[in-house]
Scaffold this active site. Structure first.
Site, PDB file in Angstrom:
ATOM      1  N   SER A 280      37.783  39.174  44.366  1.00 40.69           N
ATOM      2  CA  SER A 280      38.584  38.228  45.132  1.00 40.69           C
ATOM      3  C   SER A 280      38.322  38.193  46.634  1.00 40.69           C
ATOM      4  O   SER A 280      36.983  37.970  47.146  1.00 40.69           O
ATOM      5  CB  SER A 280      40.029  38.318  44.653  1.00 40.69           C
ATOM      6  OG  SER A 280      40.843  37.500  45.048  1.00 40.69           O
TER       7      SER A 280
ATOM      8  N   HIS B 230      43.059  35.913  36.823  1.00 40.15           N
ATOM      9  CA  HIS B 230      42.599  36.340  38.169  1.00 40.15           C
ATOM     10  C   HIS B 230      42.996  37.629  38.504  1.00 40.15           C
ATOM     11  O   HIS B 230      44.477  37.922  38.420  1.00 40.15           O
ATOM     12  CB  HIS B 230      42.950  35.273  39.305  1.00 40.15           C
ATOM     13  CG  HIS B 230      42.239  35.550  40.823  1.00 40.15           C
ATOM     14  ND1 HIS B 230      40.913  35.321  41.017  1.00 40.15           N
ATOM     15  CD2 HIS B 230      42.771  36.334  41.745  1.00 40.15           C
ATOM     16  CE1 HIS B 230      40.811  35.578  42.543  1.00 40.15           C
ATOM     17  NE2 HIS B 230      41.782  36.118  42.771  1.00 40.15           N
TER      18      HIS B 230
ATOM     19  N   ASP C 221      40.055  31.334  35.802  1.00 40.80           N
ATOM     20  CA  ASP C 221      40.316  31.637  36.992  1.00 40.80           C
ATOM     21  C   ASP C 221      40.026  30.572  37.820  1.00 40.80           C
ATOM     22  O   ASP C 221      38.952  29.754  37.776  1.00 40.80           O
ATOM     23  CB  ASP C 221      39.191  32.670  37.614  1.00 40.80           C
ATOM     24  CG  ASP C 221      39.254  33.001  38.998  1.00 40.80           C
ATOM     25  OD1 ASP C 221      40.381  32.831  39.474  1.00 40.80           O
ATOM     26  OD2 ASP C 221      38.253  33.620  39.404  1.00 40.80           O
TER      27      ASP C 221
END
Length: 762
Positions: free
Chosen positions: A415, A728, A698
């Site tokens: 991320s 996610h 995601d």
């Protein structure tokens, strides 16, 4: 051909499900029409509504299904936002079909739960209506973008496209149908997180005392468990209207001692788990051409402060920092992983990611150093990038202290951390620094701006990354760059071709600007430091170098900051309501180790140290040592207060009628260090081999697909994996979800390929 055949089977199965669902809905509606009770009439109407919504959805779904393959990375790796919504609709039709079958089998039963089924079927009809709205937006996106491009063209502003999404009913996705799109092992966990979020928000925004909050804590949790509709309204409300400090405070729950000790109880032990404090001293490192390159200490926004990293290793190795009871140290590994954690740039740490890092350290038998970069909004862009680059260069220079020879150094991250890793690689290219030998990026955002895409619409139904949370993280990290954007953007557009990091030119080292910088570092009168490394600039560029003041602005003063208030409340809340057992891991050395000053370091002037020591100690986001543990939490002396969000459901509904998008209409500069997708082709060609892992569900999926496609077109060594039915941030759930655990294992396989385990032994 095999993939096409599989898709045809899925399409045929979906058509069969739609036919059966339509038939059962019509039968159920007809059977319940004679029921004169209000519940019976509403249940009958809900089944008819499902039929209507399916008829509305199918034309848009067929159009999207037909074009979705055109946006894939490759035929062997199907996946993009369009495909995601097709899959979501197919999954939900199967969910609705199961419910229709249950009603058909139980409707003549004496104990038929009419009221319960009424709520379930109505919730299904609402979800189908919202999915229909989403599909309409996707059809619009197809018309507004070039074939194969998942991002819309420049003719339509993000604000314009964002305004069109306000008619999506988000509430239905967070109620009874919460998490239907994810695997079974994740649904209960996501439900628990949402109940906790709703309950925590009441305590966070409640103006009463701690006793009052303690009394209400059990009640609020139970009411959100019993009443999914109330929970859904609360979640959407706080996602749209809470500030970023609430996001930080809620995610900070994962930083409690109890949660941090959990990995040590259920994952394999490690010999070294050591926190290291790197002094904020500029140093030199040998560049790719053999010359010395200055690596400046991070300085933007909050001034110089130690950079904190965590060393994790399954075995003690020769020269490695940290205490160990093992007298048989292994020789240094030829490998080193430099990890950067996720958390939206505003939350989490290396500790909250230990749940999978400890597994990786054991599975790979490679030392891992994880960077605890400073967090926004106290330390917005580019502070985190500066610290990550600094830690990476320090690790390359001092790999012997980390149990590695540095033969192969790989950047890994998820991320926000993966975004920072890309920024580090671009900085290495710009500055002529040693580049990583490979990069593993999990669900990475490469466009840190609200540029709508099909996958980004998923945030309207994502339990872990709601739209409001995502936008507030973005605003906290990069929103300050939009101030006076008209003037700055005009200047930026005029000079954009002159920016060296867009063109990827690497000038000769030891230039006149380098020598001037060395003199500046030794000058006690220095009050400003460059935002970018001076080694990249030629003589004529050095005069126009961007600088930042080292004096903290008033908004960052800790006494009255929102950060201090929210963190103070978090600490008090956890002290009162969370069992905080002090479980000590015998294998863990959770102590602060101050790294020795490296050779050839360029120490800052004593005047600068004195000037900033007091400021750093009072700064809101500073790190403090309490006992033997390192904590991000400030002292509890500041007063705690938070603006009140309404608790009454009717007031929530009134707030939800307002348009929350106004505050999100801000412009973020096209800086490739912030959004790597904007880097030039010339620069991207110089990136090392990259393995990207994304997820079908995601919101960052399209970022990963488009970035991988661009690298592939440039001839780069890139591989993309897309996992199904996981959210996610799934790596943080690898301890409780079988599918997440298997996904973590795939990450390790991709890292092994980057390390080239077949080439040398570890």
């Amino acid at each position: 051909m095999e993939l096409v055949g599989e898709e045809e089977v899925i399409k045929s199965s979906f058509s069969s499900d739609v036919s059966e669902l339509t038939h059962l809905c019509r039968e159920n509606a007809e059977a319940l029409r004679s029921d004169e009770s209000a519940e019976g009439q509403r249940l009958s109407a809900a089944f008819l509504a499902i039929i209507d919504h399916i008829k509305t959805i199918l034309p848009s779904l067929d159009k999207i299904r037909a074009v979705a393959p055109l946006y894939d990375f490759s035929p062997e790796t199907p996946g993009n936002g369009y495909r995601s919504f097709v899959n979501i609709v197919e999954t939900f039709v199967a969910h609705a079909l199961k419910l229709a079958r249950e009603v058909a089998a139980a409707r003549n039963n004496l104990f038929f739960r009419k009221s319960g089924y009424m709520k379930e079927v109505e919730a299904c009809s609402h979800v189908l209506a919202s999915l229909g709205t989403c599909l309409e937006h996707l059809v619009t996106y197809i018309d507004l973008s070039e074939t194969g491009n998942l991002f819309p063209d420049d003719k339509h502003s993000p604000a314009e496209l964002l305004a069109k999404t306000t008619n999506i009913n988000q509430i239905c996705f967070y109620g009874r149908c919460l998490g239907f799109q994810f695997c079974e092992s994740m649904r209960k966990a996501l439900q628990f997180i949402c109940i906790t979020m709703a309950s925590y928000s009441e305590a966070y925004y409640n103006s009463g005392g701690l006793i009052s909050k303690a009394t209400n804590s059990v009640y609020t949790g139970s009411k959100y468990l019993i009443d999914p509709e109330l929970r859904a309204r609360r979640i959407v409300n706080i996602a749209q209207y809470s500030d970023v400090e609430f996001c930080k405070a809620f995610w900070q729950l994962a930083e409690t001692d109890l949660m941090q000790k959990l990995p040590s109880l259920v994952t394999p032990s490690v010999a070294i788990n050591q926190e290291i404090s790197i002094p904020p001293q500029s140093f030199t490192i040998t560049g790719i051409d053999g010359s010395d390159v200055i690596v400046p200490a991070p300085s933007s926004h909050i001034g110089p402060k130690p950079v904190l990293v965590r060393l994790i290793s399954a075995n003690h190795r020769e020269g490695m920092l940290g205490k160990t009871t093992d007298s048989n140290s292994l020789p240094p590994s030829p490998y080193l992983l430099v990890h950067c954690h996720g958390g939206g740039f505003v939350a989490q740490s290396s500790r909250s990611h230990e749940c999978y890092l400890r597994d990786w350290a054991n599975w790979l038998n490679v030392p891992i150093i994880s960077v605890d970069y400073s967090l926004a909004p106290d330390a917005p862009f580019p502070r985190a990038l500066e610290e990550t680059l600094y830690a990476y260069c320090w690790a390359r220079k001092n790999c012997n202290m980390l149990g590695s020879t540095g033969q192969k150094v790989i950047l890994v991250g998820d991320s926000a951390g993966a975004n920072l890793n890309l920024g580090v690689a671009l900085k290495c290219i710009e500055m002529g620094l040693p580049r990583p030998h490979g990069m593993f990026l999990a669900y990475v955002p490469v466009l840190v701006a609200f540029i709508p895409s099909p996958a980004r619409l998923l945030c309207f139904m994502d339990p872990l990354l709601p739209f409001g949370f995502m936008m507030r993280c973005l605003k906290a990290y990069a929103g300050h760059l939009s101030i006076d954007t008209k003037k700055d953007e005009q200047k930026s557009e005029e000079n954009i071709d002159d920016l060296p990091y867009f063109e990827g030119e690497i000038p000769a080292k030891n230039s006149k600007a380098d020598e001037e910088m060395k003199g500046q570092l030794e000058d006690e009168s220095l009050t400003e430091l460059p935002l970018r490394s001076p080694s990249k600039f030629s003589d004529h560029e050095s005069d126009s170098m961007t600088t930042v003041s080292l004096v903290s602005p008033p908004a960052l003063q800790p006494e009255n900051s929102a950060a201090a208030r929210s963190r103070k409340y978090v600490a008090q809340f956890l002290d009162r309501y969370v069992q905080n057992d002090k479980i000590k891991d015998d294998e863990e050395q959770d102590v602060l180790f101050e790294a020795p000053q490296a050779e050839n370091s360029v120490p800052p002037s004593p005047t600068l140290v004195e000037r900033f020591s007091s400021m750093a100690s009072s700064f809101t986001g500073h790190f403090s040592v309490s006992g033997s543990s390192l904590s991000r939490e400030p002292s509890l002396e500041a007063a705690c207060g938070s603006p009140a969000l309404p608790l009454d459901p009717s007031e929530l509904d009134q707030m939800l009628d307002k348009d929350p998008t106004e505050e999100f209409k801000f412009t973020v500069p096209k800086d490739p260090y912030l959004s790597p997708y904007f880097a030039s082709d010339k620069v991207l060609k110089q990136l090392p081999p990259i393995k990207i892992l994304s997820l079908q569900l995601d919101p960052c999926l399209d970022d990963c697909v488009m970035f991988a496609k661009r690298l592939k077109a440039l001839g780069n060594d890139v591989q993309l994996d897309i996992l199904k039915n996981l959210p996610h941030g799934f790596l943080n759930f690898s301890l409780i979800s079988k599918e997440a655990h298997e996904g973590s294992k795939l990450c390790v396989e991709r890292i092994k390929a980057l390390l080239g385990f077949d080439e040398v032994d570890n």
